[in-house]
Design a protein around this motif. Structure first.
Motif, mmCIF file in Angstrom:
data_model
loop_
_atom_site.group_PDB
_atom_site.id
_atom_site.type_symbol
_atom_site.label_atom_id
_atom_site.label_comp_id
_atom_site.label_asym_id
_atom_site.label_seq_id
_atom_site.Cartn_x
_atom_site.Cartn_y
_atom_site.Cartn_z
ATOM 1 N N ALA A 282 57.791 40.494 -10.448
ATOM 2 C CA ALA A 282 58.748 39.589 -9.821
ATOM 3 C C ALA A 282 58.129 38.197 -9.738
ATOM 4 N N HIS A 283 58.981 37.192 -9.545
ATOM 5 C CA HIS A 283 58.527 35.803 -9.436
ATOM 6 C C HIS A 283 58.935 35.259 -8.073
ATOM 7 N N LEU A 284 57.968 34.652 -7.381
ATOM 8 C CA LEU A 284 58.208 34.048 -6.065
ATOM 9 C C LEU A 284 57.871 32.573 -6.151
ATOM 10 N N HIS A 285 58.736 31.731 -5.548
ATOM 11 C CA HIS A 285 58.548 30.282 -5.615
ATOM 12 C C HIS A 285 58.325 29.740 -4.201
ATOM 13 N N LEU A 286 57.167 29.075 -4.006
ATOM 14 C CA LEU A 286 56.802 28.549 -2.696
ATOM 15 C C LEU A 286 56.816 27.023 -2.713
ATOM 16 N N ARG A 287 57.380 26.439 -1.660
ATOM 17 C CA ARG A 287 57.369 25.004 -1.442
ATOM 18 C C ARG A 287 57.144 24.742 0.042
ATOM 19 N N LYS A 288 56.294 23.767 0.352
ATOM 20 C CA LYS A 288 56.006 23.475 1.750
ATOM 21 C C LYS A 288 57.233 22.952 2.488
ATOM 22 N N THR A 289 58.147 22.314 1.782
ATOM 23 C CA THR A 289 59.357 21.795 2.420
ATOM 24 C C THR A 289 60.309 22.911 2.833
ATOM 25 N N ASN A 290 60.082 24.130 2.350
ATOM 26 C CA ASN A 290 60.950 25.267 2.700
ATOM 27 C C ASN A 290 60.390 26.079 3.860
ATOM 28 N N GLN A 291 59.527 25.465 4.661
ATOM 29 C CA GLN A 291 58.940 26.180 5.789
ATOM 30 C C GLN A 291 60.009 26.461 6.847
ATOM 31 N N LEU A 292 60.078 27.732 7.245
ATOM 32 C CA LEU A 292 61.020 28.140 8.289
ATOM 33 C C LEU A 292 60.447 27.949 9.682
ATOM 34 N N GLY A 293 59.134 28.054 9.812
ATOM 35 C CA GLY A 293 58.501 27.903 11.116
ATOM 36 C C GLY A 293 57.059 28.353 11.078
ATOM 37 N N THR A 294 56.381 28.181 12.196
ATOM 38 C CA THR A 294 54.999 28.607 12.342
ATOM 39 C C THR A 294 54.872 29.476 13.585
ATOM 40 N N GLY A 295 53.891 30.342 13.553
ATOM 41 C CA GLY A 295 53.660 31.230 14.682
ATOM 42 C C GLY A 295 52.231 31.170 15.160
ATOM 43 N N HIS A 296 51.786 32.261 15.746
ATOM 44 C CA HIS A 296 50.447 32.323 16.321
ATOM 45 C C HIS A 296 49.354 32.304 15.262
ATOM 46 N N HIS A 297 49.613 32.938 14.136
ATOM 47 C CA HIS A 297 48.576 33.050 13.119
ATOM 48 C C HIS A 297 49.075 32.807 11.703
ATOM 49 N N SER A 298 50.337 32.430 11.556
ATOM 50 C CA SER A 298 50.875 32.326 10.204
ATOM 51 C C SER A 298 52.040 31.353 10.142
ATOM 52 N N SER A 299 52.391 30.988 8.928
ATOM 53 C CA SER A 299 53.580 30.178 8.657
ATOM 54 C C SER A 299 54.533 31.003 7.804
ATOM 55 N N VAL A 300 55.831 30.766 7.988
ATOM 56 C CA VAL A 300 56.855 31.508 7.262
ATOM 57 C C VAL A 300 57.661 30.531 6.415
ATOM 58 N N TYR A 301 57.894 30.910 5.160
ATOM 59 C CA TYR A 301 58.608 30.048 4.227
ATOM 60 C C TYR A 301 59.819 30.787 3.662
ATOM 61 N N ARG A 302 60.911 30.054 3.494
ATOM 62 C CA ARG A 302 62.041 30.572 2.734
ATOM 63 C C ARG A 302 61.674 30.422 1.260
ATOM 64 N N ALA A 303 61.721 31.529 0.523
ATOM 65 C CA ALA A 303 61.221 31.502 -0.850
ATOM 66 C C ALA A 303 62.192 32.180 -1.800
ATOM 67 N N PRO A 304 62.604 31.499 -2.877
ATOM 68 C CA PRO A 304 63.406 32.154 -3.914
ATOM 69 C C PRO A 304 62.601 33.246 -4.607
ATOM 70 N N LEU A 305 63.248 34.374 -4.839
ATOM 71 C CA LEU A 305 62.595 35.519 -5.466
ATOM 72 C C LEU A 305 63.431 35.991 -6.642
ATOM 73 N N THR A 306 62.790 36.107 -7.801
ATOM 74 C CA THR A 306 63.421 36.716 -8.968
ATOM 75 C C THR A 306 63.023 38.179 -8.989
#
Length: 245
Positions: free
Chosen positions: A81-105
């Motif tokens: 599968a292919h995953l595409h990451l962009r810093k502008t697609n960040q959904l939020g940050t938590g205690h130990h991680s960041s979450v991103y909305r990412a297109p997935l093929t």
């Protein structure tokens, strides 16, 4: 305008290999050209076994003792599968991680009814601290232990004690689409510490050291909305709606 991936995917159809297109080095990878994808492989944590001697948590394991690779037949090709990451697609940050909305093929034969054949998922990446990596590995262990029905939707209303009236029953946790670790050109996992998510002996959450490890990726369903429990009505306090996950 890509649709969210909201369907449950059987483990046999989850990607074995995840090619991560990360030109901004969101995962903190340093190898290869910016337009070249970084290769990740899915791992499955083993459920804890009863009995035996508990390993020393301060030791770095020398082999794959915590998890295993997905089982495949000799004539079964690995699903890519292919995953595409962009810093502008960040959904939020938590205690130990960041979450991103990412297109997935999705890997064949799976596909989506969208112009690009893609869907969106939530990709969770650890902060560059040894304790953050350990916590993300622990989260992967937890998701691996959840029963499938805890992630599914149910129709109709149910009587759920101690409630005395009918309530809708929904998923308890987001759908889990796998935990992925980076591999090198030789196909081997990178860095023994990062491989097992072990924090250093002298580190703790308040004083965690920075590490150069490439982040693991935890893939899950993109869902939920921020809520303020103080604004809940009485009936909302008895029902755990989908948006609080």
């Amino acid at each position: 305008d890509l649709p969210k991936l909201e369907e449950n995917i059987p483990e046999a159809f989850l990607p074995d290999i995840l090619l991560v297109h990360d030109p901004e080095q969101t995962t903190r990878h340093t190898s290869g050209a910016p337009n070249e994808p970084v290769t990740y492989r899915r791992v499955v944590y083993r459920l804890p076994q009863s009995g035996g001697v508990k390993p020393d948590e301060n030791e770095v394991p020398q082999s794959l003792t915590d998890y295993t690779l997905p089982t495949k037949g000799s004539d079964t090709e690995e699903r890519v599968a292919h995953l595409h990451l962009r810093k502008t697609n960040q959904l939020g940050t938590g205690h130990h991680s960041s979450v991103y909305r990412a297109p997935l093929t999705l890997p064949p034969p799976l596909s989506a009814h969208s112009p690009t054949g893609q869907v969106t998922v939530a990709a969770k990446l650890a902060f560059p601290h040894c304790t953050a990596h350990a916590l993300l590995h622990n989260e992967a262990r937890t998701y691996n232990a959840f029963p499938e029905h805890a992630q599914l939707h149910y129709c109709g209303y149910n009587v759920v004690p101690p409630c005395h009236y009918q309530v809708p029953v929904g998923p308890i946790v987001p759908k889990f689409y796998g935990f992925y670790l980076p591999v090198g050109e030789d196909g081997k996992f990178l860095d023994e510490f990062a491989l097992h998510g072990k924090e250093h002996k002298t580190c703790h959450e308040d004083e965690a050291c920075r590490v150069p490890w490439i982040s693991p990726i935890l893939l899950m369903e993109e869902c939920g909305e921020p809520v303020d429990p103080e604004k809940f009505m009485d009936d909302e306090r008895c029902v755990i709606p989908l948006r609080v996950r």
